[in-house]
Enzyme design. Structure first.
Site, short mmCIF file in Angstrom:
data_model
loop_
_atom_site.label_atom_id
_atom_site.label_comp_id
_atom_site.label_asym_id
_atom_site.label_seq_id
_atom_site.Cartn_x
_atom_site.Cartn_y
_atom_site.Cartn_z
N GLU A 500 35.80 40.36 26.92
CA GLU A 500 36.79 40.25 26.23
C GLU A 500 38.13 41.40 26.29
OE1 GLU A 500 35.59 39.49 22.18
OE2 GLU A 500 34.68 37.57 22.81
N GLN A 613 31.94 44.25 27.76
CA GLN A 613 30.50 43.89 27.74
C GLN A 613 30.11 43.37 29.30
OE1 GLN A 613 32.15 40.87 24.98
NE2 GLN A 613 30.08 40.01 25.50
#
Ligand code: BGC
Length: 775
Positions: A500, A613
């Site tokens: 993100e 991530q």
């Protein structure tokens, strides 16, 4: 490399015990975290670990999975297709409250003189226990022993056994058992977007209240979503002392006050039975009746029966799901069990609902369901509790129609599952890191295929899995296009991958690869059904309007899928532009500026090579066959340095890949980081990181034991340095035990009639009673 080392709280307060998480002294500094850590839940009903006496507390919380309030999402600037309805899991009336007064002195842990204190989450018994010896200012010594559970067997039931003994004197003792409505909590998304939306208005209004003897039942309705619930309490008081009781109930909740003439050494045992029943519809009256019937039954059967059932349920769970490691690491063993226990607490009785990112431990992330369910939690369920895995996928199926509507709203064919939701409607207000994560569709498809491959439950595919595969594949085919500038390759533009910190990009490698699988899965399923299950095929055509030519389109798109690869550096760029971005200045970023999302404008982050991530790294795990080992090494090394781990979904995946490419030290420290995510307090006050817990299980099974299961073929590449590791897997109805010990591994088929697996490159035909040992 790990950016922050996890640090566990001190052993002197939290000693090592294999089957319990224990707190040895009252520790106000750990209170917010401890409320999360000591949550009891069954996947339907969850109660945070705040004390019965009502305080001191960081945030009381009682939640029913899926029971939520809605609110219009406010936009300063609105655009077509934005999600309109926010959803937040409701904090229900708090029925666990039992206040204690001795000679009018309230028992308040924050100010009490404690002669001893212990509380423990017993992971075999499924109870939260406490034993406190309190000395009142007047010198009365009062022993308080409590046990709290949320029943796995009786999913609507929680119960508390609260036992008080004044040891050294007579005293006027009062137990006030209450249902309390807490005002909406102060979680504020302005400070941290991950917290729950703070609904300042009252969420629940009282619709019904009735009481008789030692029972009160209250019925409520939410203001906007129109959901209804009943909360009932009933009591049994056992003591040789004399006592009286007064009750009142109404707009404020309920209060049953037991006044006891306590005599020295004579226990006063109050058992409180609590039940919550909920409905999406206006059914308060009916729910109150149901609550009454539940209370009739559980009160008649008694607390002991709840304890026995709880133990039996958990014995069964641990038999299937426990992971044992070397006795040289008892702390890690304890933490591992706590993680596994939280998983069953999040999933056990979720039944027809989803699994929220925080389980039922807090309102953070609004109680929403994300892709965490399929990618992070489902593998654990598939291999240990296949029926629970099926429930998760059934839940997805139940929102397929809403996903179809959502696809229309964003101008696409097929179905688009919501990035975050409770009701099935998209609730993500920030499309760049929300709706644009189309990869959730592929996560669902991936989950379906893994479930069917590993469990052999073809009926699920025929009855609902194939329909989801068809609709998700349609979305991809409609979303992407054959790009003339890319030599007619199938490209997918303006999407966000798992990372993100890089949003709305072209050709996110992870998304393209996962979409390719999704397209193939759908085409294979359709062809297979046409040939082997014509009735189901006809039903599928009726439900979806499937045209036989569609499967050819999907195959063509899959074959022509564009997968970014940079010849110069020999790595897979995360997307078309990623390698052109400037690298983030990690050296110049002080530790207190993480997570970056709380300290930098999104555009600053998006402009850099910096990763929240695992993204390409996740693709290399889920689709390992698509990469050579050398590519995996290069990709891993490149992306690892750029990964902040600002999402708890990262460490576990980095661990698995680090094991695979031979970075053992990294692998172990990532695994420990995932394992300790909540116990070492990475924001644990705001609830458990359920995905990381599923990821921890994966880190052991896929990382340490090296399981790979593409296409349902089970291959183990066990890590050679393991001292001891044992776990069980359920595969196509058979039970496989894997035992690793000092460089050798034994595969034991404990149940079943024959299973083929691979140990490294060797094919093994396992038979019951004939364990196979390899090095
Ligand atoms: C992660 C998402 C995840 C969500 C809920 C976010 O921080 O970036 O991938 O689904 O948390 O766990």
């Amino acid at each position: 490399m790990l950016k922050h080392e996890p640090v566990l709280p001190p052993e002197i307060i939290y000693p090592i015990e294999e089957w319990r998480w224990v707190e040895k002294s009252f520790a106000p500094g750990f209170l917010p975290q401890a409320e999360t850590v000591f949550t009891v839940s069954n996947g339907y009903l969850g109660i945070r670990g705040a004390f019965e006496e009502g305080g001191p507390a960081f945030r009381h919380g009682t939640f029913v999975n899926g029971f939520h309030e809605t609110w219009p999402i406010p936009y300063g600037e609105w655009a077509f297709g934005f999600a309109t309805t926010g959803q937040t899991i409701a904090n229900l009336p708090d029925a666990k409250i039992i206040r204690l007064y001795v000679d009018d002195e309230p028992f308040d842990l924050a100010n009490a003189r404690l002669l001893s204190f212990e509380r423990a989450l017993d992971m075999r018994a499924g109870t939260l226990e406490r034993r406190v010896l309190w000395e009142t200012p007047a010198g009365r010594q009062v022993l308080v022993e409590s046990q709290r559970l949320v029943s796995f067997q009786e999913k609507h039931v929680a119960a508390i056994s609260y036992r008080v003994t004044v040891l050294n004197a007579k005293a006027a003792l009062v137990l006030s058992s209450e249902v309390v409505e807490h005002l909406p909590t102060g979680q504020d998304v302005k400070d941290d977007p991950r917290l729950a939306h703070a609904t300042m208005d009252r969420v629940l209004s009282l619709q019904a209240a009735e009481g008789k003897d030692r029972r009160v039942i209250l019925g409520y309705r939410t203001t906007r979503s129109g959901m209804t619930m009943a909360c009932g309490i009933d009591h049994v008081l056992e003591t040789d002392c004399t006592w009286t009781m007064k009750a009142d109930w109404g707009g404020h909740g309920a209060r049953l006050v037991f006044s006891v003439d306590a005599e020295p050494g004579k226990p006063i045992a109050l058992t409180k039975y609590i039940t919550h029943h909920t409905s999406r519809d206006d059914k308060t009256a009916e729910l109150c009746l149901r609550a009454g019937r539940t209370l009739d039954r559980v009160v008649a059967e008694g607390f002991g029966r709840l304890l026995d059932d709880q133990r039996a349920y958990l014995d069964d769970f641990w038999h299937r799901s426990d992971i044992q490691i070397s006795s040289r690491h008892p702390r890690m063993q304890q933490c591992l069990r706590w993680n596994l226990f939280q998983l069953i607490q999040a999933c056990g009785r979720a039944d027809r609902a989803g699994i929220a990112a925080k389980g039922l431990t807090s309102q953070t992330y609004d109680g929403h369901y994300f892709w965490d369910m399929e990618i992070y939690v489902l593998p654990f369920l598939i291999y240990t509790s296949p029926s629970l895995a099926r429930n998760v996928l059934r839940f997805r199926y139940s929102i397929l129609d809403k996903a179809r509507e959502r696809a229309r709203a964003v101008g696409q064919k097929g179905a688009l599952f919501p990035w975050r939701t409770i009701s099935g409607d998209e609730a993500s207000a920030y499309y760049a890191a929300g709706t644009a994560q189309y990869h959730i569709n592929a996560a669902v498809a991936h989950g379906i295929v893994k479930y069917v491959d590993v469990t052999g439950d073809r009926n699920f595919l025929l009855e609902c899995g194939a329909e989801m595969l068809v609709e998700t594949a349609r979305l991809w085919f409609d979303l992407g296009f054959f790009s003339p500038r890319r030599d007619g390759r199938f490209c997918i533009h303006r999407v966000t991958g798992p990372d993100e910190y890089t949003t709305v990009v072209n050709n996110n490698t992870y998304t393209n690869l996962m979409a390719r699988d999704n397209l193939r899965f759908a085409a294979d399923a359709v062809d297979d059904m046409r040939q082997h299950s014509p009735d189901h095929y006809r039903a599928l055509v009726l439900r979806t309007g499937l045209d036989p030519a569609e499967a050819d389109d999907w195959r063509r798109a899959a074959e022509r899928m564009y997968v970014p690869f940079d010849e110069r550096s020999q790595i897979h760029p995360q997307d078309d532009d990623f390698l052109d971005l400037k690298k983030w200045d990690f050296e110049g970023t002080p530790r207190d500026q993480y997570p970056l999302l709380l300290h930098f404008h999104p555009l600053v982050i998006y402009r850099h090579q910096v990763i929240k991530q695992a993204d390409v790294v996740l693709a290399m795990f889920l689709l390992g066959n698509e990469f050579t080992l050398e590519q995996k090494r290069r990709n891993f090394d490149y992306y690892d340095e750029l990964t902040t781990g600002d999402s708890s979904l990262s460490a576990c995946i980095q661990s698995i890949l680090a094991f695979e490419v031979g970075h053992d030290e990294h692998a172990i420290s990532y695994l420990i980081s995932a394992l300790l995510m909540d116990l070492a307090d990475v924001g644990a006050r705001d609830g458990c990181h359920i995905a990381s817990m599923g990821g921890t299980w994966m880190g052991v099974v896929y990382g340490v034991a090296g399981l790979r299961d593409n296409g349902g073929r089970l291959t183990f590449q066990p890590h050679r340095q393991v001292q001891a590791l044992r776990f069980r897997l359920s595969v196509r109805g058979q039970q496989l035990a894997v035992e690793m010990e000092s460089g050798s591994v034994t595969y034991r088929l404990e149940q079943g009639d024959g299973l083929t697996i691979w140990h490294r490159d060797e094919r093994l035909e396992l038979q019951p009673g004939r364990p196979v040992q390899r090095s």
